[in-house]
Each structure stands twice: as structure tokens, then as C-alpha cells.
Design a protein around this motif. Structure first.
Motif, PDB file in Angstrom:
ATOM      1  N   UNK A   2      66.075  89.160 -78.743  1.00 53.65           N
ATOM      2  CA  UNK A   2      66.166  89.994 -77.473  1.00 53.65           C
ATOM      3  C   UNK A   2      64.906  90.066 -76.621  1.00 53.65           C
ATOM      4  N   UNK A   3      65.211  90.658 -75.424  1.00 50.21           N
ATOM      5  CA  UNK A   3      64.087  90.727 -74.478  1.00 50.21           C
ATOM      6  C   UNK A   3      64.354  92.308 -73.869  1.00 50.21           C
ATOM      7  N   UNK A   4      63.359  93.085 -74.164  1.00 53.70           N
ATOM      8  CA  UNK A   4      63.320  94.455 -73.705  1.00 53.70           C
ATOM      9  C   UNK A   4      62.232  94.617 -72.816  1.00 53.70           C
ATOM     10  N   UNK A   5      62.389  95.171 -71.657  1.00 58.24           N
ATOM     11  CA  UNK A   5      61.202  95.260 -70.772  1.00 58.24           C
ATOM     12  C   UNK A   5      61.577  96.398 -69.839  1.00 58.24           C
ATOM     13  N   UNK A   6      61.900  97.633 -70.001  1.00 56.97           N
ATOM     14  CA  UNK A   6      62.490  98.606 -68.953  1.00 56.97           C
ATOM     15  C   UNK A   6      61.729  98.890 -67.809  1.00 56.97           C
ATOM     16  N   UNK A   7      60.540  98.330 -67.556  1.00 59.22           N
ATOM     17  CA  UNK A   7      59.766  99.227 -66.650  1.00 59.22           C
ATOM     18  C   UNK A   7      59.719  98.438 -65.112  1.00 59.22           C
ATOM     19  N   UNK A   8      60.011  99.374 -64.130  1.00 57.55           N
ATOM     20  CA  UNK A   8      60.239  98.863 -62.804  1.00 57.55           C
ATOM     21  C   UNK A   8      59.019  98.509 -62.085  1.00 57.55           C
ATOM     22  N   UNK A   9      58.808  97.070 -61.924  1.00 56.67           N
ATOM     23  CA  UNK A   9      57.687  96.640 -61.476  1.00 56.67           C
ATOM     24  C   UNK A   9      57.598  96.271 -59.997  1.00 56.67           C
ATOM     25  N   UNK A  10      56.774  96.651 -59.198  1.00 53.56           N
ATOM     26  CA  UNK A  10      56.748  96.315 -57.871  1.00 53.56           C
ATOM     27  C   UNK A  10      55.338  95.689 -57.707  1.00 53.56           C
ATOM     28  N   UNK A  11      55.320  94.389 -57.112  1.00 48.46           N
ATOM     29  CA  UNK A  11      54.293  93.631 -56.804  1.00 48.46           C
ATOM     30  C   UNK A  11      54.013  93.036 -55.598  1.00 48.46           C
ATOM     31  N   UNK A  12      52.927  92.541 -55.160  1.00 51.26           N
ATOM     32  CA  UNK A  12      52.635  91.970 -53.958  1.00 51.26           C
ATOM     33  C   UNK A  12      51.541  92.511 -53.197  1.00 51.26           C
ATOM     34  N   UNK A  13      51.334  92.360 -51.832  1.00 51.39           N
ATOM     35  CA  UNK A  13      50.337  92.798 -51.186  1.00 51.39           C
ATOM     36  C   UNK A  13      50.460  94.216 -50.642  1.00 51.39           C
ATOM     37  N   UNK A  14      49.890  95.289 -50.411  1.00 52.25           N
ATOM     38  CA  UNK A  14      50.199  96.659 -49.906  1.00 52.25           C
ATOM     39  C   UNK A  14      51.632  97.076 -50.571  1.00 52.25           C
ATOM     40  N   UNK A  15      51.604  97.024 -51.921  1.00 55.38           N
ATOM     41  CA  UNK A  15      53.240  97.187 -52.390  1.00 55.38           C
ATOM     42  C   UNK A  15      53.491  98.678 -52.581  1.00 55.38           C
ATOM     43  N   UNK A  16      52.238  99.557 -52.672  1.00 56.17           N
ATOM     44  CA  UNK A  16      52.304 100.848 -52.778  1.00 56.17           C
ATOM     45  C   UNK A  16      52.895 101.301 -51.484  1.00 56.17           C
ATOM     46  N   UNK A  17      52.415 101.108 -50.324  1.00 53.04           N
ATOM     47  CA  UNK A  17      52.927 101.747 -49.109  1.00 53.04           C
ATOM     48  C   UNK A  17      54.357 101.137 -48.645  1.00 53.04           C
ATOM     49  N   UNK A  18      54.837 100.064 -49.288  1.00 53.77           N
ATOM     50  CA  UNK A  18      56.260  99.633 -49.293  1.00 53.77           C
ATOM     51  C   UNK A  18      56.923 100.399 -50.316  1.00 53.77           C
TER      52      UNK A  18
END
Ligand SMILES: [Zn+2]
Length: 364
Positions: A2-18
Motif C-alpha cells: 500500500x501507499x498512504x500519504x494524505x498530506x496536501x502538498x503545495x510546492x514551488x516558488x512563492x507557493x504560499x502566496x498562490x
């Protein structure tokens, strides 16, 4: 498998502002950080500007040190409860993120003490968690683990699906100011997660694919990053490697090098990543003797296990002076033999073998 990783991951430059709105997981936040890194990297300012945009009140708890203790997380628990915080935003390296996870469980379960965290049956609720890594190593932004230092000085991890962060933001712009030694120790922590994931008895097809990619990125980009520390593209490769390696241990857990490294982090003040990576070639050799198939991915990337050790040497993992007394080795080997890590490490181990390995790293 199985593979389990339920975190919603946002990545990249200036990602918080997007992705501002996605950070708002409640009505009042407790921001958990160390003393400086969240501020110096600019990550704290980015978070505060989002909270301001949405008029979300917060308190800022900035007293998490390296290797967080019961005292630190208990203070966070009290602050969160007293101020009625209903979600956690943890910014920093592994220590603030792990402490944030512990605080998320403790604040949602006021009757629990830190000791109770180690049995996941003790709780079935935690505050929602946002994490923002400012180093590329721990992978805590995508794992269900947190490591605390117990009052007896022993480092121990606890595990629960409830502490997978709900949302994580991975932005390598927060990492360009890391100095050389922090860059190395965090990168080799990620490398340890990937290598241990491959060697672990719990490795899976998918975890091996992620681990192979993480190791390849670190092999290719760590030396270049050390030469060009402000290059954001190189930093991004290491950030991705670290998160991939986190996804690996979310499936496999860590094995003996982590357990052996914990002892010298606590007793000899060697930083976590370096302390762990010291033992990788020794354990890889041991695993290969027991099951030669297990080390093939690593040998393919580096050429051989000897070349793997040379790589670690070249980037400075062995640049340290360390000695152990017989009493220390007796204590460490006792602790290692009772650790959970040993069960998932292929090979046969006893106290004498563990002591020998500690002695070997003093001579490399
Ligand atoms: Zn680690």
C-alpha cells in the motif's frame, strides 16, 4: 502493498502566496517555530501576511530548540489550550515541525501527557496541522512521525496517521540561506531516509521508486549546492529529494542507522543527519551480506557501496572526532537492541556487533 500519504502538498516558488486560503484550517492559529529560522528565511512573514489577509488571529510560540523536549511541547500545549487555538502552523526544520505535531495532539486531548503520545491508541483526534519546512532534510512535512527527546535523554519517535500534516508548503526560497554544515546534515538526513527505506524490511515497489529518485537528486545536486549555495534550482532539487524521502519513510519507517545516530546526537551532540549517515555504509554492508538484492539500487546509483562511502567522505560526513568509553558502548548497545528499528533491519545483530560498528566510525 500500500501507499498512504494524505498530506496536501503545495510546492514551488512563492507557493504560499498562490494558495493562501488553503492555509486557513481553523479560527485561531498557534504558530510553532524555533527562535530564528522562521524569521530569517522569510517564511514567518509569508504566513503572517496570509493570516492578516483572512483576519485570523494567532499566537506565536517560538521556543522550540533542536531535539524538542517534553517541556517544550507541554508549554505549547498549554498556550494552545489557554488561547483556544484550533489549528497548528509549524515552520522550520524537523524540530519545530515535530513539536507542532505533538502540540496538535496534546492540545486536542488535554488529559494526555507526552508519554501517552507513544501509544496511538490513546487518542483519536488532533488539531489540523500546516507545515512549512525551511530545511531540506527531515521530510516531516509528509510523514506521520514526530521525534521527541524523553526526560531520560532518549530520542523516541511517535507515529499516528493523525499527525500527517493536512497541508504543507515546500518552497526552496526559504532554504538558500542555510549554511554549509546545516545544508550537509539535512541533506544526508534525507539521504539516510531514502537509503534506509530501500534497506528496510518494509520497503515497497513505490517506496523504492521514490527513494531511488531522492538518492539520485542528492548525489547529483548536493555537491553542486555546496559550491553554489544560493542557487535556487539546486536548492529545489534537494527540497524535492527531502520530501520524496519523507514519503519513503512514511511507508517504511527508519532502521538501524537512525537508532544508532540518535545515541550520538544526544550523548555527543553530533547533529541528527550527520550522526545517522555515519552508519549507512556499515549497515548497507551488513544488509548486503544477508540479502544482496537489497542494496542493488544504491550500488547502481553510486557504482558500488565503497563509492557510496567515498561520496559521504567527500561531502564531509566523517569530518569529526569522536570517541566512546566501554560504559558508553554498553549503554548504547543495550538501547539499540531494545529499539523498534532493529526489527525492520535485515541482518543479524547482537550487542557486540553494535559495539563494533560504533568503534568503526571512530576510525574512518
Ligand atoms: Zn532523520
Amino acid at each position: 502493498m500500500q501507499f498512504y500519504m494524505p498530506t496536501k502538498l503545495y510546492y514551488g516558488n512563492d507557493i504560499i502566496s498562490q494558495h493562501k486560503e488553503e492555509m486557513i484550517l481553523g479560527e485561531k492559529a498557534i504558530i510553532v517555530t524555533g527562535r530564528n529560522s522562521a524569521k530569517i528565511t522569510g517564511a514567518l512573514d509569508d504566513v503572517l501576511s496570509v493570516l492578516k489577509d483572512f483576519n485570523v488571529p494567532y499566537i506565536h510560540y517560538d521556543e522550540i530548540g533542536e531535539n524538542p523536549t517534553y517541556e517544550m511541547v507541554l508549554k505549547g500545549k498549554e498556550l494552545a489550550i489557554k488561547n483556544e487555538c484550533d489549528f497548528v502552523i509549524a515552520i522550520g526544520g524537523g524540530s519545530p515541525m515535530d513539536a507542532g505535531k505533538a502540540i496538535a495532539v496534546l492540545a486536542a486531548n488535554p488529559d494526555l501527557s507526552p508519554d501517552n503520545l507513544f501509544d496511538m491508541n490513546n487518542y483519536d483526534v488532533a488539531l489540523p496541522i500546516v507545515t512549512i519546512p525551511t530545511t531540506a532534510g527531515t521530510g516531516s512535512e509528509v510523514t506521520e512521525y514526530a521525534v521527541l527527546t524523553k526526560p531520560n535523554g532518549r530520542k523516541s519517535g511517535f507515529k499516528s496517521d493523525l499527525i500527517f500534516p493536512d497541508v504543507s508548503y515546500l518552497d526552496s526560497k526559504y532554504m538558500v540561506k542555510m549554511n554549509k554544515s546545516l545544508t550537509i546534515t539535512t541533506a544526508v538526513d534525507a539521504l539516510s531516509h531514502a537509503v534506509e527505506g530501500i534497506l528496510s524490511k518494509k520497503s515497497t515497489t513505490i517506496s523504492n521508486i521514490l527513494a531511488r529518485e531522492a538518492i539520485t537528486l542528492i548525489y547529483n545536486y548536493l555537491p553542486q549546492t555546496l559550491e553554489n549555495p544560493e542557487n535556487i534550482e539546486f536548492r529545489e532539487k534537494l527540497a524535492i529529494a527531502s520530501t520524496l524521502a519523507g514519503m519513503v519513510i512514511a511507508q517504511t519507517g527508519t532502521i538501524l542507522p537512525h537508532a544508532m545516530g540518535y545515541r550520538i546526537t544526544i550523548h555527543k551532540k553530533i547533529r541528527h543527519g550527520q550522526a545517522t549517515a555515519l552508519f549507512l555504509p556499515l549497515i548497507a554492508d551488513e544488509v548486503k551480506r544477508f540479502n544482496p538484492e537489497k542494496t542493488k539500487i544504491i550500488e547502481k546509483i553510486f557504482g558500488s557501496l565503497e563509492e557510496f562511502e567515498k561520496f559521504l567522505k567527500k561531502i564531509g560526513v566523517y569530518d569529526l572526532k569522536i570517541e566512546f568509553s566501554e560504559e558508553e558502548l554498553e549503554l548504547y548497545s543495550d538501547e539499540i537492541m531494545s529499539s523498534s528499528h532493529i526489527k525492520n533491519t535485515p541482518g543479524e545483530y547482537n550487542k557486540d556487533k553494535i559495539k563494533e560498528m560504533y568503534k568503526k566510525i571512530t576510525k574512518i
